[in-house]
Design a protein around this motif. Structure first.
Motif, PDB file in Angstrom:
ATOM      1  N   SER A  59       5.679  -5.927  -3.250  1.00 15.75           N
ATOM      2  CA  SER A  59       5.145  -4.631  -2.585  1.00 15.75           C
ATOM      3  C   SER A  59       5.442  -4.707  -0.956  1.00 15.75           C
ATOM      4  O   SER A  59       5.124  -5.397  -0.445  1.00 15.75           O
ATOM      5  N   ARG A  78       1.198   0.629  -5.086  1.00 11.38           N
ATOM      6  CA  ARG A  78       1.714  -0.588  -4.206  1.00 11.38           C
ATOM      7  C   ARG A  78       3.302  -0.272  -4.115  1.00 11.38           C
ATOM      8  O   ARG A  78       3.874  -1.286  -3.480  1.00 11.38           O
ATOM      9  N   LEU A 134       8.588  -1.432  -4.198  1.00 10.80           N
ATOM     10  CA  LEU A 134       8.519  -2.600  -4.957  1.00 10.80           C
ATOM     11  C   LEU A 134      10.093  -3.031  -4.913  1.00 10.80           C
ATOM     12  O   LEU A 134      10.891  -2.194  -5.032  1.00 10.80           O
TER      13      LEU A 134
END
Length: 92
Positions: free
Chosen positions: A12, A44, A47
């Motif tokens: 993340s 999050r 990525l």
């Protein structure tokens, strides 16, 4: 051709933590994570895929995923990523 299962680690860029999982279709699963379709990584994003490996069956993939989440597995990944990237130590 035999179906592979993939263990993968996502990083993340928001919280700088990793997510480890397994799947039969790595490309599709990464797209699901990226598009916010996976609850555990939805908040999050963004990525990046930092690591993956293939297994010949689902059971092996499940065991490998569990191992990579342990202290020893985290240390393995840290050392593995450090070997190919100067920033590997910051990835784990």
């Amino acid at each position: 051709m035999k179906q592979f299962y993939y263990i993968y680690v996502l990083r993340s860029l928001k919280d700088e933590k990793n997510y480890t999982g397994y799947t039969k279709n790595l490309k599709l699963r990464f797209e699901q994570h990226t598009n916010g379709e996976v609850e555990s990584t939805r908040n999050r994003r963004p990525l990046v895929l930092i690591y993956f490996e293939g297994c010949l069956n689902q059971q092996d993939a499940m065991h490998r995923e569990k191992y990579l989440k342990t202290h020893y597995g985290i240390m393995y990944l840290k050392n593995r990523l450090k070997q190919w990237s100067n920033e590997g130590s910051n990835l784990i």
